[in-house]
Design a protein around this motif. Structure first.
Motif, PDB file in Angstrom:
ATOM      1  N   LEU A  88       0.819  -1.209   0.000  1.00 26.40           N
ATOM      2  CA  LEU A  88       0.000   0.000   0.000  1.00 26.40           C
ATOM      3  C   LEU A  88       0.851   1.256   0.000  1.00 26.40           C
ATOM      4  O   LEU A  88       0.494   2.258  -0.620  1.00 26.40           O
ATOM      5  CB  LEU A  88      -0.920  -0.005   1.228  1.00 26.40           C
ATOM      6  N   TRP A  95      -0.633   5.906  -7.976  1.00 24.97           N
ATOM      7  CA  TRP A  95      -0.924   5.037  -6.829  1.00 24.97           C
ATOM      8  C   TRP A  95      -1.611   5.828  -5.715  1.00 24.97           C
ATOM      9  O   TRP A  95      -2.605   5.388  -5.137  1.00 24.97           O
ATOM     10  CB  TRP A  95       0.366   4.403  -6.315  1.00 24.97           C
ATOM     11  N   ARG A  99      -5.415   5.488  -4.106  1.00 23.24           N
ATOM     12  CA  ARG A  99      -5.704   5.390  -2.675  1.00 23.24           C
ATOM     13  C   ARG A  99      -6.736   6.439  -2.257  1.00 23.24           C
ATOM     14  O   ARG A  99      -7.662   6.149  -1.481  1.00 23.24           O
ATOM     15  CB  ARG A  99      -4.421   5.580  -1.864  1.00 23.24           C
ATOM     16  N   ALA A 161      -5.183   7.503   6.921  1.00 23.86           N
ATOM     17  CA  ALA A 161      -4.933   7.208   5.508  1.00 23.86           C
ATOM     18  C   ALA A 161      -4.876   8.497   4.691  1.00 23.86           C
ATOM     19  O   ALA A 161      -3.981   8.673   3.852  1.00 23.86           O
ATOM     20  CB  ALA A 161      -6.024   6.281   4.969  1.00 23.86           C
ATOM     21  N   ILE A 165      -1.753   9.906   2.390  1.00 24.77           N
ATOM     22  CA  ILE A 165      -1.969  10.145   0.954  1.00 24.77           C
ATOM     23  C   ILE A 165      -1.665  11.598   0.619  1.00 24.77           C
ATOM     24  O   ILE A 165      -0.979  11.906  -0.365  1.00 24.77           O
ATOM     25  CB  ILE A 165      -3.418   9.798   0.567  1.00 24.77           C
ATOM     26  N   ALA A 194      -4.450   0.399  -6.647  1.00 23.90           N
ATOM     27  CA  ALA A 194      -4.344   1.099  -5.363  1.00 23.90           C
ATOM     28  C   ALA A 194      -5.729   1.366  -4.780  1.00 23.90           C
ATOM     29  O   ALA A 194      -5.928   1.271  -3.559  1.00 23.90           O
ATOM     30  CB  ALA A 194      -3.590   2.416  -5.543  1.00 23.90           C
ATOM     31  N   HIS A 195      -6.680   1.694  -5.643  1.00 25.30           N
ATOM     32  CA  HIS A 195      -8.068   1.919  -5.202  1.00 25.30           C
ATOM     33  C   HIS A 195      -8.617   0.668  -4.516  1.00 25.30           C
ATOM     34  O   HIS A 195      -9.190   0.736  -3.423  1.00 25.30           O
ATOM     35  CB  HIS A 195      -8.903   2.286  -6.435  1.00 25.30           C
ATOM     36  N   GLN A 198      -6.591  -0.127  -1.214  1.00 20.44           N
ATOM     37  CA  GLN A 198      -6.923   0.813  -0.139  1.00 20.44           C
ATOM     38  C   GLN A 198      -8.282   0.488   0.467  1.00 20.44           C
ATOM     39  O   GLN A 198      -8.435   0.487   1.691  1.00 20.44           O
ATOM     40  CB  GLN A 198      -6.923   2.244  -0.680  1.00 20.44           C
TER      41      GLN A 198
END
Length: 209
Positions: A88, A95, A99, A161, A165, A194-195, A198
């Protein structure tokens, strides 16, 4: 007045502006479909590079094995694809955008229509929003507003998170550490992966990041 003028200007007639908007909406759907087909093809390449069998990919993609084989062969080069890193914590822009998108979807599903980012998430799903520096900034602002307005109703991991990000997106691209596999996977593929990762991390527990 000609018949053409009557068509354009008569009471209750469809205007040129209305027709333009209709075609624009249709073109968005068509374009989104083409982009999704391309993304599926690229994902087949990625999964092949990870060692997945064509039978397994076909089952998950709801495709026939010959169709998967055709897609894999169509874009095959002489060199085997480089396996992608799937951790992650990677720092390239696609990426991080993926996320952010995954976080926004989690917030939208948790808060429903009260989430500021819900319309954006819906627009991305329908192919009406694409990831550009301007739209990513817009999504960051909406997510941050949701985190502030609903801090008591969202898991703490969402804020954690977002902070990671956001810090990553603020780093100039040339200063960010390159991630394994970025040279062989498109921005769309990395964003989609990444979606998904996450979302799975956030769904695994309130403090997952």
């Amino acid at each position: 007045m000609t018949g053409e003028e009557d068509t354009h200007r008569g009471p209750g007639a469809l205007t040129e502006e209305q027709a333009e908007r209709m075609f624009a909406g249709m073109n968005e759907v068509i374009r989104a479909g083409e982009e999704m087909r391309k993304l599926r093809t690229e994902m087949i390449q990625v999964l092949s590079g990870l060692g997945w069998t064509q039978d397994r990919i076909a089952r998950l993609a709801d495709m026939s094995q010959p169709a998967v084989s055709k897609q894999a062969a169509k874009h095959r080069t002489g060199e085997p694809p480089t396996p992608m890193a799937l951790s992650l914590d990677q720092h390239d822009a696609p990426w991080l955008e993926g996320r952010l998108w995954g976080l926004a979807e989690e917030i939208s599903e948790t808060l429903g229509d009260t989430a500021r980012c819900s319309r954006y998430v819906d627009a991305v799903a329908r192919g009406r929003k694409r990831f550009t520096p301007r739209t990513v900034d817009e999504l960051r602002r909406l997510v941050e507003e949701d985190l502030m307005l609903h801090r008591d109703g969202l898991p703490a991991g969402y804020r954690t998170a977002y902070d990671r990000i956001s810090r990553g997106l603020d780093v100039p691209p040339q200063a960010a550490a390159p991630a394994t596999g970025t040279s062989t996977a498109s921005a769309s593929v990395r964003r989609a992966l990444a979606h998904r990762i996450q979302r799975d991390h956030l769904g695994a527990g309130a403090n997952a990041v």
